[in-house]
Design a protein around this motif. Structure first.
Motif, PDB file in Angstrom:
ATOM      1  N   VAL A   1      31.699  53.614  44.013  1.00 22.05           N
ATOM      2  CA  VAL A   1      32.656  54.592  43.182  1.00 22.05           C
ATOM      3  C   VAL A   1      33.109  53.462  42.096  1.00 22.05           C
ATOM      4  O   VAL A   1      33.324  53.633  40.880  1.00 22.05           O
ATOM      5  N   PHE A   2      33.350  52.042  42.654  1.00 20.58           N
ATOM      6  CA  PHE A   2      34.539  50.889  42.016  1.00 20.58           C
ATOM      7  C   PHE A   2      33.639  50.831  40.882  1.00 20.58           C
ATOM      8  O   PHE A   2      32.989  49.774  39.726  1.00 20.58           O
ATOM      9  N   PHE A   3      31.903  50.165  41.484  1.00 25.55           N
ATOM     10  CA  PHE A   3      30.802  49.895  40.952  1.00 25.55           C
ATOM     11  C   PHE A   3      30.491  50.596  39.699  1.00 25.55           C
ATOM     12  O   PHE A   3      30.071  49.673  38.608  1.00 25.55           O
ATOM     13  N   MET A   4      30.452  51.924  39.666  1.00 23.48           N
ATOM     14  CA  MET A   4      29.756  52.538  38.906  1.00 23.48           C
ATOM     15  C   MET A   4      31.394  52.614  37.520  1.00 23.48           C
ATOM     16  O   MET A   4      30.593  52.857  36.562  1.00 23.48           O
ATOM     17  N   LEU A   5      32.419  52.703  38.342  1.00 25.41           N
ATOM     18  CA  LEU A   5      33.183  52.548  36.933  1.00 25.41           C
ATOM     19  C   LEU A   5      33.818  51.823  36.388  1.00 25.41           C
ATOM     20  O   LEU A   5      33.971  51.479  35.362  1.00 25.41           O
ATOM     21  N   SER A   6      33.631  50.167  37.130  1.00 24.56           N
ATOM     22  CA  SER A   6      34.023  48.993  36.352  1.00 24.56           C
ATOM     23  C   SER A   6      32.286  49.031  35.386  1.00 24.56           C
ATOM     24  O   SER A   6      32.792  48.608  34.398  1.00 24.56           O
ATOM     25  N   PHE A   7      31.646  49.312  35.948  1.00 22.47           N
ATOM     26  CA  PHE A   7      30.339  48.708  35.009  1.00 22.47           C
ATOM     27  C   PHE A   7      30.155  50.147  33.679  1.00 22.47           C
ATOM     28  O   PHE A   7      29.731  49.716  32.191  1.00 22.47           O
TER      29      PHE A   7
ATOM     30  N   GLY B   1      36.465  41.577  32.358  1.00 23.46           N
ATOM     31  CA  GLY B   1      36.284  41.792  33.371  1.00 23.46           C
ATOM     32  C   GLY B   1      34.642  41.479  34.514  1.00 23.46           C
ATOM     33  O   GLY B   1      34.848  41.419  35.832  1.00 23.46           O
ATOM     34  N   MET B   2      34.000  40.447  33.693  1.00 27.05           N
ATOM     35  CA  MET B   2      33.164  40.246  34.033  1.00 27.05           C
ATOM     36  C   MET B   2      32.931  39.467  34.923  1.00 27.05           C
ATOM     37  O   MET B   2      32.570  38.905  36.220  1.00 27.05           O
ATOM     38  N   ILE B   3      34.024  38.234  34.371  1.00 23.20           N
ATOM     39  CA  ILE B   3      34.108  36.831  35.301  1.00 23.20           C
ATOM     40  C   ILE B   3      35.161  37.336  36.089  1.00 23.20           C
ATOM     41  O   ILE B   3      35.134  36.290  37.464  1.00 23.20           O
ATOM     42  N   LEU B   4      36.856  37.788  36.183  1.00 23.67           N
ATOM     43  CA  LEU B   4      36.843  38.308  36.759  1.00 23.67           C
ATOM     44  C   LEU B   4      36.303  38.317  37.999  1.00 23.67           C
ATOM     45  O   LEU B   4      36.873  38.459  39.159  1.00 23.67           O
ATOM     46  N   GLY B   5      35.054  39.782  37.808  1.00 22.11           N
ATOM     47  CA  GLY B   5      34.793  39.908  39.682  1.00 22.11           C
ATOM     48  C   GLY B   5      33.942  39.154  40.038  1.00 22.11           C
ATOM     49  O   GLY B   5      33.565  39.015  41.229  1.00 22.11           O
ATOM     50  N   ALA B   6      33.035  38.202  39.383  1.00 14.91           N
ATOM     51  CA  ALA B   6      32.358  37.129  39.595  1.00 14.91           C
ATOM     52  C   ALA B   6      32.685  36.113  40.081  1.00 14.91           C
ATOM     53  O   ALA B   6      32.863  35.672  41.494  1.00 14.91           O
ATOM     54  N   VAL B   7      33.806  35.685  39.694  1.00 14.68           N
ATOM     55  CA  VAL B   7      34.573  35.112  40.390  1.00 14.68           C
ATOM     56  C   VAL B   7      35.759  35.682  42.088  1.00 14.68           C
ATOM     57  O   VAL B   7      35.964  34.501  42.724  1.00 14.68           O
TER      58      VAL B   7
ATOM     59  N   ILE C   1      39.143  45.628  42.030  1.00 14.39           N
ATOM     60  CA  ILE C   1      39.688  45.276  41.500  1.00 14.39           C
ATOM     61  C   ILE C   1      39.384  45.109  39.662  1.00 14.39           C
ATOM     62  O   ILE C   1      40.534  45.149  39.301  1.00 14.39           O
ATOM     63  N   VAL C   2      38.145  45.327  39.494  1.00 15.76           N
ATOM     64  CA  VAL C   2      37.964  44.689  38.167  1.00 15.76           C
ATOM     65  C   VAL C   2      38.226  46.303  37.576  1.00 15.76           C
ATOM     66  O   VAL C   2      38.916  46.605  36.855  1.00 15.76           O
ATOM     67  N   THR C   3      37.878  47.413  38.403  1.00 16.02           N
ATOM     68  CA  THR C   3      38.156  48.911  38.126  1.00 16.02           C
ATOM     69  C   THR C   3      39.130  48.712  38.124  1.00 16.02           C
ATOM     70  O   THR C   3      39.578  49.486  36.755  1.00 16.02           O
ATOM     71  N   VAL C   4      40.745  48.502  39.228  1.00  9.88           N
ATOM     72  CA  VAL C   4      41.974  48.728  38.660  1.00  9.88           C
ATOM     73  C   VAL C   4      41.789  47.857  36.644  1.00  9.88           C
ATOM     74  O   VAL C   4      42.442  48.503  36.694  1.00  9.88           O
TER      75      VAL C   4
END
Length: 470
Positions: free
Chosen positions: A151-157, A175-181, A211-214
């Protein structure tokens, strides 16, 4: 308002090369960071777990791609609706589309979670590995954890596309950079410190995506958002809106779904031919691991090309709409040149340093893995220098108002040419036939795209002459 008009107007006046850099660099940054996340993720697994664990992750890649397909269906579909409704001045309808997207993403996540947990064993067993294979255990461990965080992957993406559609590409990029780091940090913590193995890699992904979803939801519900997410206040379920969202996102959904089908066929083919072609009992597991390594390296090379493609699109679109066809030609050729340079550089590195690249993932890799993977990588990327042309050229037809041609050309390499090549060559040459299928499909797609592009460029040159003389 005047500032926005001036910013758009610069697309038709500033030097094309400067514009390509300006618009491509943010997209390239986000794309490369995202690719690095996958790249580094697999390095941790290869170093701290085992080379076979890499095969377990490869085994469930078709399932991950299916999840991404649904995220694109609702995310891109809603994003297109939001852009259109904002252009029409219908802000409330745009907000309703965003709210529908939010609930659709949650709904499909619950469905995928339920189906995945109930049918976990048969689903993983159908992904192509031999019965009793070691990779199946790793695949189940990774998938089980990932499902709980889907659900977090789906919402963030999905919601990231809606954020970009409102005119906030930097929020999406951050958001992408935050998720990767964060994923890399949690990989080190969960795999190296806590010794959670392949489940640690899965938990790293889940926690970082949470965290990215938030972060994305915080922006979407803030006053800064042009279209505010208000799911508990003004949501009005409407089947017509759902139907429109799905229609707008169907093209990307189809491409991703077909990509998942090709990944599945690839895994099944490796399952058929892996052991016999490599001459060892666990040949299928080793081949899956090797293909995972190759895929991570290939995506790291291609992601900057996708960034250039994204950066070129507004330049091409604005100048085509303004009938400045000479600038369209310059932007297209400039994007082709930059993309080809990246692909050529990647090709040279792969051909010369293939062994060293594989050792980055498995420094103590088995003899069979070290014999198979570098050779397979060099063969699969034989026509990599042509990939930049293929990717950028398909985008040109979107800009000129013929998305169906763009979809066809994208599908040409990814499935129309590749699927029969895998089936035919695999039957004659086993695993190495599956490997050879990739460059053959690349060459065929390049030829067909080249013929179509020559016709298109001729039209653009004629239009450029007419507009200049007028």
């Amino acid at each position: 308002m005047q500032q926005k008009i001036d910013a758009a107007g610069r697309l038709g006046t500033e030097p094309v090369g400067k514009l390509l850099l300006k618009y491509s660099i943010p997209a390239i940054t986000g794309m490369v960071v995202n690719a690095l996340y996958n790249f580094v993720d697999r390095i941790f697994v290869g170093h701290a777990v085992s080379e076979i664990a890499l095969g377990g992750i490869a085994l469930i890649m078709p399932l991950m791609t299916v999840g991404m397909a649904f995220a694109m269906l609702f995310g891109i579909g809603a994003a297109n609706m939001i852009s259109m409704r904002l252009g029409q001045g219908r802000k409330e309808d745009a907000s309703n589309a965003l709210n529908h997207c939010f609930f659709l993403l949650i709904g499909i996540s619950i469905l995928l979670l339920t189906v995945g947990l109930i049918f976990l064993d048969p689903i993983v067993s159908a992904m192509g590995a031999e019965k009793g294979s070691e990779v199946i255990g790793f695949a189940k461990d990774y998938l089980r954890v990932t499902l709980f965080g889907i659900v977090f992957f789906m919402l963030s993406f999905g919601l990231s596309h809606c954020t970009r559609a409102q005119g906030f590409p930097k929020i999406t990029m951050i958001g992408m950079i935050l998720g990767a780091v964060l994923n890399i940090i949690f990989d080190a913590l969960f795999i190296l410190v806590f010794q959670w193995g392949v489940q640690g890699a899965a938990w790293a992904t889940v926690v970082s995506q949470f965290i990215v979803t938030v972060y994305i939801l915080f922006f979407a519900t803030s006053k800064k958002a042009v279209v505010k997410l208000t799911p508990l206040v003004s949501f009005k379920p409407d089947y017509a809106i759902i139907k429109q969202i799905m229609a707008f996102g169907s093209a990307q959904f189809l491409l991703q779904f077909l990509m998942a089908a090709v990944q599945l066929l690839n895994n099944i083919s490796i399952g058929w031919y892996g052991s016999s072609s490599l001459g060892v009992e666990n040949g299928t597991d080793i081949a899956l691991s090797g293909m995972n390594i190759i895929g991570a390296i290939l995506m790291l090379i291609l992601m900057p090309v996708f960034g250039i493609n994204q950066g070129a699109q507004p330049i091409l679109g604005y100048n085509y709409g303004a009938k400045k066809f000479d600038r369209v030609l310059r932007a297209y050729l400039g994007a082709i040149g930059a993309a080809t340079l990246i692909c050529l550089t990647g090709f040279i590195i792969v051909q010369i340093f293939s062994v060293q690249l594989v050792k980055m993932f498995t420094p103590d890799g088995s003899e069979t893995l070290m014999q198979f993977t570098p050779r397979a990588m060099r063969i699969m990327m034989l026509l990599l220098p042509l990939a930049g042309f293929q990717i950028v050229s398909t985008n040109l037809f979107v800009v000129t108002g013929r998305p169906k041609i763009s979809i066809f050309l994208s599908m040409l390499r990814q499935c129309i040419a590749l699927i029969p090549c895998i089936l035919i060559f695999g039957r004659f040459w086993g695993l190495w036939g599956v490997i050879v299928a990739a460059p053959v499909a690349d060459g065929f797609a390049f030829f067909v795209t080249g013929v179509w592009i020559l016709i298109e460029l001729k039209k653009l040159r004629n239009q450029s002459k007419l507009s200049t003389s007028a």
